[in-house]
Design a protein around this motif. Structure first.
Motif, PDB file in Angstrom:
ATOM      1  N   LEU A 299       0.853  -1.171   0.000  1.00  0.00           N
ATOM      2  CA  LEU A 299       0.000   0.000   0.000  1.00  0.00           C
ATOM      3  C   LEU A 299       0.899   1.234   0.000  1.00  0.00           C
ATOM      4  O   LEU A 299       2.116   1.133   0.172  1.00  0.00           O
ATOM      5  CB  LEU A 299      -0.926   0.014   1.214  1.00  0.00           C
ATOM      6  N   THR A 300       0.285   2.392  -0.189  1.00  0.00           N
ATOM      7  CA  THR A 300       1.038   3.638  -0.305  1.00  0.00           C
ATOM      8  C   THR A 300       0.715   4.569   0.850  1.00  0.00           C
ATOM      9  O   THR A 300      -0.439   4.673   1.270  1.00  0.00           O
ATOM     10  CB  THR A 300       0.711   4.345  -1.636  1.00  0.00           C
TER      11      THR A 300
ATOM     12  N   ASP B  24       3.729  15.810   0.279  1.00  0.00           N
ATOM     13  CA  ASP B  24       3.492  15.670  -1.159  1.00  0.00           C
ATOM     14  C   ASP B  24       4.240  14.478  -1.750  1.00  0.00           C
ATOM     15  O   ASP B  24       4.361  14.347  -2.962  1.00  0.00           O
ATOM     16  CB  ASP B  24       3.892  16.955  -1.897  1.00  0.00           C
ATOM     17  N   ARG B  25       4.725  13.574  -0.886  1.00  0.00           N
ATOM     18  CA  ARG B  25       5.478  12.415  -1.342  1.00  0.00           C
ATOM     19  C   ARG B  25       4.671  11.135  -1.144  1.00  0.00           C
ATOM     20  O   ARG B  25       4.176  10.867  -0.047  1.00  0.00           O
ATOM     21  CB  ARG B  25       6.808  12.298  -0.593  1.00  0.00           C
ATOM     22  N   ALA B  26       4.557  10.346  -2.204  1.00  0.00           N
ATOM     23  CA  ALA B  26       3.887   9.047  -2.129  1.00  0.00           C
ATOM     24  C   ALA B  26       4.948   7.966  -1.992  1.00  0.00           C
ATOM     25  O   ALA B  26       5.832   7.839  -2.851  1.00  0.00           O
ATOM     26  CB  ALA B  26       3.041   8.812  -3.375  1.00  0.00           C
ATOM     27  N   LEU B  27       4.879   7.184  -0.901  1.00  0.00           N
ATOM     28  CA  LEU B  27       5.915   6.208  -0.585  1.00  0.00           C
ATOM     29  C   LEU B  27       5.297   4.833  -0.377  1.00  0.00           C
ATOM     30  O   LEU B  27       4.213   4.715   0.215  1.00  0.00           O
ATOM     31  CB  LEU B  27       6.658   6.631   0.692  1.00  0.00           C
ATOM     32  N   GLU B  28       5.967   3.800  -0.860  1.00  0.00           N
ATOM     33  CA  GLU B  28       5.461   2.448  -0.682  1.00  0.00           C
ATOM     34  C   GLU B  28       5.737   1.957   0.732  1.00  0.00           C
ATOM     35  O   GLU B  28       6.849   2.088   1.238  1.00  0.00           O
ATOM     36  CB  GLU B  28       6.109   1.493  -1.691  1.00  0.00           C
ATOM     37  N   GLU B  29       4.718   1.379   1.348  1.00  0.00           N
ATOM     38  CA  GLU B  29       4.882   0.847   2.695  1.00  0.00           C
ATOM     39  C   GLU B  29       5.906  -0.284   2.699  1.00  0.00           C
ATOM     40  O   GLU B  29       5.923  -1.137   1.824  1.00  0.00           O
ATOM     41  CB  GLU B  29       3.553   0.305   3.231  1.00  0.00           C
ATOM     42  N   GLY B  30       6.774  -0.242   3.709  1.00  0.00           N
ATOM     43  CA  GLY B  30       7.729  -1.314   3.887  1.00  0.00           C
ATOM     44  C   GLY B  30       8.998  -1.174   3.095  1.00  0.00           C
ATOM     45  O   GLY B  30       9.961  -1.915   3.326  1.00  0.00           O
TER      46      GLY B  30
END
Length: 292
Positions: free
Chosen positions: A30-31, A36-42
């Motif tokens: 999930l994200t 303003d930054r979209a980061l992938e979990e983990g």
């Protein structure tokens, strides 16, 4: 070694990396949107960075994977020798649109995909994924693999202590009236995952009493049964380790005991200080003798 049924879950299962690799379970991230930054979990955001952002009241939101992400995962798995179907297990549809995205992608997958809303999250979901993987490894069909996951879900409970209901209120996971009441009474809430939703279980006056009560609830739910347990936390490692040790001494039928810090998606909605316990009945996988 080839496999007939492959298992997919998502990053909120918080399965240990060793378990993912051993059972060849694919985990779709999930994200987390931090500012303003979209980061992938983990992979791109640590729990420590998340906790610090929450304390500073920075904007933190979460986002499901898009159907195209699941579609690529399903296509990749379908190319593996021997794979005839996929069981895709995800966190509660009441908490996220992840299940819906997986269903959309499954319609166009090159092999049959059974998408399951487990109604769970964290290791409550993780234990379901492990049960499915074990059934598949034992030669189970798609239906038998799904049934193993659902049976594990039926015997699994998740309880949470949070320092404040404010983060759950911000994310829309609990009603504003409940959050306001908790703040006004200065109580420490104990929450339960029930029917896929997070609801109030009890209100306790102090953190120490709330954590002691959390331990009591888990012991009552486990009884003398054979159970696996997971203790989760966010920025509360000492509390988690101490609780895990007490449960280790207290539960006669304890099998596996996992202690881990939750990822950014759950942490964003619970806040620093989270302490959660998942208790799951251990079950023997029973498959039909008719073959695939």
């Amino acid at each position: 070694m080839s496999r007939h049924v492959a298992i997919v879950t998502d990053s909120t299962a918080y399965l240990p990396q060793a378990a993912l690799e051993h059972h060849r379970i694919a985990s779709v991230p999930l994200t987390v949107v931090l500012g303003d930054r979209a980061l992938e979990e983990g992979t791109e955001l640590s729990a420590r960075s998340l906790a610090e952002a929450l304390r500073r009241r920075r904007s933190v939101t979460t986002s499901r994977p898009g159907p195209q992400v699941f579609a690529e995962v399903y296509r990749s798995i379908a190319r593996e020798p021997g794979v005839e179907g996929i069981v895709s297990l995800h966190l509660s549809a009441e908490l996220s649109g992840t299940y819906d995205a997986a269903v959309t992608a499954a319609r166009e997958a090159p092999v049959p995909v059974r998408v399951v809303d487990t109604g769970m999250v964290a290791m409550a979901l993780g234990f379901c994924a492990l049960a499915a993987a074990e059934a598949a490894e034992a030669g189970g069909t798609l239906d038998e693999t799904v049934a193993a996951a659902r049976k594990r879900a039926e015997g699994t409970s998740a309880f949470f202590y949070v320092d404040t209901l404010e983060y759950l209120r911000r994310g829309g996971r609990i009603g504003a009236a409940q959050a306001l009441l908790g703040s006004a009474l200065a109580v420490k809430p104990l929450l339960e995952l029930e029917d896929g939703r997070i609801g109030m279980l009890e209100k306790v006056r102090t953190a120490s009493r709330a954590i002691a009560r959390l331990e009591e609830i888990v012991a009552e739910r486990a009884g003398d049964a054979d159970v696996d347990v997971a203790v989760h936390h966010l920025s509360a490692a000492d509390r988690a380790d101490q609780l895990a040790q007490r449960l280790r001494d207290r539960l006669p039928g304890l099998g596996e005991l996992h202690v881990s810090e939750v990822g950014a998606v759950i942490g964003a909605h619970t806040g620093p200080g989270l302490l959660g316990v998942v208790v799951s009945l251990r079950q023997v996988t029973e498959l039909s003798t008719t073959g695939r």
